[in-house]
Write a protein that holds these residues in place. Structure first.
Motif, mmCIF file in Angstrom:
data_model
loop_
_atom_site.group_PDB
_atom_site.id
_atom_site.type_symbol
_atom_site.label_atom_id
_atom_site.label_comp_id
_atom_site.label_asym_id
_atom_site.label_seq_id
_atom_site.Cartn_x
_atom_site.Cartn_y
_atom_site.Cartn_z
ATOM 1 N N ASN A 118 0.486 -1.100 0.038
ATOM 2 C CA ASN A 118 0.024 0.074 -0.044
ATOM 3 C C ASN A 118 0.686 1.501 -0.137
ATOM 4 O OD1 ASN A 118 -2.766 0.257 0.270
ATOM 5 N ND2 ASN A 118 -2.449 -1.983 1.557
ATOM 6 N N VAL A 119 2.683 1.475 0.593
ATOM 7 C CA VAL A 119 3.183 2.693 0.618
ATOM 8 C C VAL A 119 3.903 2.297 -0.044
ATOM 9 C CG1 VAL A 119 2.728 2.122 3.147
ATOM 10 C CG2 VAL A 119 4.166 1.397 1.750
ATOM 11 N N PRO A 129 -3.929 0.745 -10.054
ATOM 12 C CA PRO A 129 -5.079 1.860 -9.668
ATOM 13 C C PRO A 129 -5.682 2.083 -10.341
ATOM 14 C CG PRO A 129 -2.863 3.038 -9.199
ATOM 15 C CD PRO A 129 -2.991 1.411 -10.284
ATOM 16 N N TYR A 134 -8.126 0.858 -6.142
ATOM 17 C CA TYR A 134 -7.743 2.259 -5.305
ATOM 18 C C TYR A 134 -8.087 3.026 -5.469
ATOM 19 C CZ TYR A 134 -3.275 4.110 -3.752
ATOM 20 O OH TYR A 134 -2.159 3.961 -3.287
ATOM 21 N N THR A 136 -8.896 7.260 -4.295
ATOM 22 C CA THR A 136 -8.165 8.166 -5.071
ATOM 23 C C THR A 136 -7.886 9.574 -3.784
ATOM 24 O OG1 THR A 136 -9.830 9.375 -6.074
ATOM 25 C CG2 THR A 136 -9.181 7.866 -7.715
ATOM 26 N N TRP A 137 -9.077 10.169 -3.333
ATOM 27 C CA TRP A 137 -9.190 10.728 -2.338
ATOM 28 C C TRP A 137 -8.150 10.327 -1.086
ATOM 29 C CZ3 TRP A 137 -10.641 9.994 2.750
ATOM 30 C CH2 TRP A 137 -10.671 8.675 3.343
ATOM 31 N N GLN A 138 -7.585 9.210 -0.658
ATOM 32 C CA GLN A 138 -6.543 9.319 -0.061
ATOM 33 C C GLN A 138 -5.896 8.102 -0.393
ATOM 34 O OE1 GLN A 138 -7.356 8.398 4.387
ATOM 35 N NE2 GLN A 138 -7.631 6.309 3.169
ATOM 36 N N SER A 139 -5.008 7.801 0.333
ATOM 37 C CA SER A 139 -3.931 6.592 -0.454
ATOM 38 C C SER A 139 -4.694 5.200 -0.120
ATOM 39 C CB SER A 139 -2.208 6.765 -0.605
ATOM 40 O OG SER A 139 -2.463 7.451 -1.448
ATOM 41 N N GLY A 140 -4.393 3.511 -0.595
ATOM 42 C CA GLY A 140 -4.653 2.937 -0.316
ATOM 43 C C GLY A 140 -5.211 1.899 -1.556
ATOM 44 N N TYR A 167 -4.541 0.598 5.896
ATOM 45 C CA TYR A 167 -3.544 -0.396 5.803
ATOM 46 C C TYR A 167 -2.681 0.039 6.901
ATOM 47 C CZ TYR A 167 -1.291 3.633 3.771
ATOM 48 O OH TYR A 167 -1.016 5.374 3.675
ATOM 49 N N PHE A 171 -6.396 1.200 11.799
ATOM 50 C CA PHE A 171 -7.010 0.820 11.064
ATOM 51 C C PHE A 171 -7.210 0.025 10.190
ATOM 52 C CE2 PHE A 171 -9.434 4.915 12.852
ATOM 53 C CZ PHE A 171 -9.856 4.385 13.884
ATOM 54 N N PRO A 211 -11.060 4.214 5.247
ATOM 55 C CA PRO A 211 -11.057 3.723 6.592
ATOM 56 C C PRO A 211 -11.489 3.232 8.296
ATOM 57 C CG PRO A 211 -9.165 4.723 5.093
ATOM 58 C CD PRO A 211 -10.536 4.754 4.493
ATOM 59 N N GLY A 212 -12.002 2.664 8.954
ATOM 60 C CA GLY A 212 -12.112 3.216 10.126
ATOM 61 C C GLY A 212 -12.529 2.297 10.719
#
Lengths: 230, 343
Positions: A118-119, A129, A134, A136-140, A167, A171, A211-212
């Motif tokens: 993921n990184v 992607p 994947y 787009t508003w945040q990585s992962g 990831y 969370f 994520p959460g």
């Protein structure tokens, strides 16, 4: 005449050699709803016999496939990333070269993508992607994507969208699945979605898209719905 | 979309002839090692050329009107001048001022809230945001793969004319990582090639005393997230880093921006609320709003006289790097996009 005989004999030898080469083993992924194999855009009656459900999208990553014998890893698939998409039947079949002939008693795999991947920047193939798995508003990566809607009674409709990922601590959404497993030419890996979508959880949380804690909780529930049909 | 047969021919016969021209990343002396892992995306002239074309081409947006450069103009230190928050497709506005782009190989995260964890993945955000480029990555690839111009550039860069998400992102990252600004007067002073005036020297001393812990030399950012005491703008309700971590301790924290080329990167702050550097300095001396997540370094108000503010400003202007700002290698690639001039 002798030449023909030699040619036929060599053909037989070749056939014998080919026949001895073991066929690769497979994991055949089979999402189900109750007793039926799941189909997209098809209504399934819920347990209350009045409501129904329709699934439009089911996509998820399976990664890190390993087989164990008495706790010892005997097979580890290289570059083990598989994007399973119910809309693409060929993606439901994972061929495992080199597994045939090995003794093992457990299959393990991950539902989702590990934190290192993921990184690690832009990836290709199943991890590209542009596959839509994947954020787009945040990585992962999105580990698991399930979209559809409920029909409650005659007309009322409620959409549900589950994009489970994440990831980073605390969370991280990746889930390891461990299943008892005997050597088999074709492992049927069942993913049962009926329990998941009839549980109170889905009624309370019709949308999870980031994520959460809720995403982790649901990822654990999804992971628990895998079983092997031996 | 750009279809210029003559240019295509130039690219075909010019660039293809020097395919796979690997290039190395030149780290300025005394700077830390870059964070970007070049082994996973080895630099080449062809990839940077492709990335530069993509950066300046509105083909990345849904209606072919907005390019990366629309909000990251080289003459504004690759940020969006003249607007507090950046605007994208159909005159939509977002909630933040686009950050300046430079020295990105050293950044550990991207966006004001650190939402993006790797430079390769950064371009996905504006391409897919409904208020920025309003596109989706798969459709961008369809457009690129329908363009002979880009098929040739992808072939030159990757040995494969098919545009993939991976190669699209790696090419844009290569152009972005090439945007190194390391030749300001400050840099020349550090290399003993120039000298500060007395005023600049005094400003540097004040900078070292008041600013350097967050805007750490030589990159002029520690790349961490801090609450610098800005009152929240109720029209945006932007809580910054907390949106990503969901940790209340990250409320109102934003990534510390670099001060390099600050003369050109106005307006300032994540929402562009300050138009001038003087307004920024006044904020730090008399505008700090206390809250539970305020940076401990700002608990005591910064005390600066009017003359000291002028001196500090004089030092900040030494961070301007005109060679960077007006470098033709970073500018609109007219040699690719425009017809060749007739002799």
């Amino acid at each position: 005449m002798i030449r023909i005989l030699i040619f036929c004999l060599s053909l037989l030898c070749c056939h014998h050699l080919v026949a001895r080469k073991p066929e690769p083993e497979h994991i055949q992924i089979q999402p189900v709803f109750g007793t039926e194999n799941l189909k997209l855009n098809t209504y399934y009656l819920l347990n209350n016999h009045t409501d129904s459900i329709l699934i439009e999208t089911l996509r998820f990553y399976i990664s890190g496939i390993e087989f164990f014998s008495r706790g010892e890893c005997v097979y580890k698939e290289k570059n083990s990333f598989h994007l399973v998409d119910l809309a693409k039947p060929q993606s439901l079949n994972i061929s495992l070269a080199g597994l045939a002939g090995l003794e093992y008693d457990q299959l393990t795999f991950n539902l989702g993508i590990d934190s290192t991947t993921n990184v690690s920047g832009a990836m290709g193939g199943e991890l590209d992607p542009s596959t839509g798995m994947y954020w787009t508003w945040q990585s992962g990566y999105i580990n698991f994507k399930l979209e559809g809607h409920y029909h409650s009674g005659a007309t009322k409709m409620q959409q549900f969208v589950y994009h489970l990922g994440g990831y980073a601590y605390p969370f991280a959404g990746i889930q390891q699945v461990k299943l008892p497993c005997k050597p088999n030419q074709n492992h049927i890996l069942i993913l049962a979605l009926d329990y998941l979508l009839q549980a109170d959880f889905s009624a309370i949380h019709p949308n999870i898209m980031s994520p959460g804690a809720e995403a982790v909780q649901m990822a654990k529930m999804v992971a628990a719905q895998f079983s092997l049909k031996e | 979309m750009i279809h210029v047969p003559l240019k295509l021919a130039v690219i075909c016969f010019g660039l293809a002839a020097c395919r796979s021209n690997s290039s190395s990343f030149e780290k300025p002396a005394e700077w830390p090692e870059p964070v970007y892992d070049f082994s996973k995306n080895p630099l080449s002239t062809e990839k940077t050329t492709l990335g530069r074309a993509l950066f300046y081409d509105p083909i990345l947006s849904a209606d072919n009107t907005i390019s990366c450069a629309s909000c990251h103009s080289p003459y504004n230190a690759f940020t969006h001048g003249d607007h507090n928050v950046s605007h994208g497709i159909g005159d939509s506005t977002g909630t933040r001022n686009s950050p300046p782009l430079m020295n990105l190989a050293w950044h550990t995260s991207f966006m004001w809230n650190g939402a993006i964890n790797h430079l390769d993945m950064q371009a996905l955000a504006p391409i897919n945001h409904p208020d920025e480029m309003g596109e989706n990555t798969a459709h961008v690839l369809q457009k690129l793969n329908a363009s002979n111009f880009y098929r040739q550039l992808f072939y030159n860069a990757f040995g494969d004319s098919t545009a993939t998400g991976e190669n699209l992102l790696k090419a844009i990252a290569q152009f972005m990582v090439s945007l190194v600004s390391a030749n300001s007067k400050y840099d020349q002073v550090k290399r003993n090639q120039a000298s500060f005036t007395a005023q600049e020297q005094n400003g540097y001393a004040l900078f070292t005393q008041h600013c350097n812990k967050c805007h750490t030399e030589p990159l002029f950012s520690n790349f961490r997230f801090e609450n610098n005491g800005l009152p929240i703008d109720s029209s945006f309700n932007d809580y910054g880093r907390m949106q990503i971590t969901q940790d209340p301790q990250d409320s109102l924290k934003f990534k510390v921006p670099t001060l390099r080329n600050i003369e050109f990167s106005f307006p300032y702050m994540h929402d562009g609320r300050f138009k001038t550097i003087s307004e920024v300095l006044n904020h730090y001396t008399s505008g700090i709003k206390e809250s539970s997540t305020l940076s401990p370094l700002l608990l005591n108000p910064m005390v600066l006289s009017s003359n000291e503010k002028v001196d500090l400003l004089a030092f900040l202007l030494t961070l301007s790097d005109r060679e960077f700002l007006f470098n033709p290698a970073f500018a609109y690639p007219k040699e690719l996009f425009l017809p060749a001039p007739k002799d």
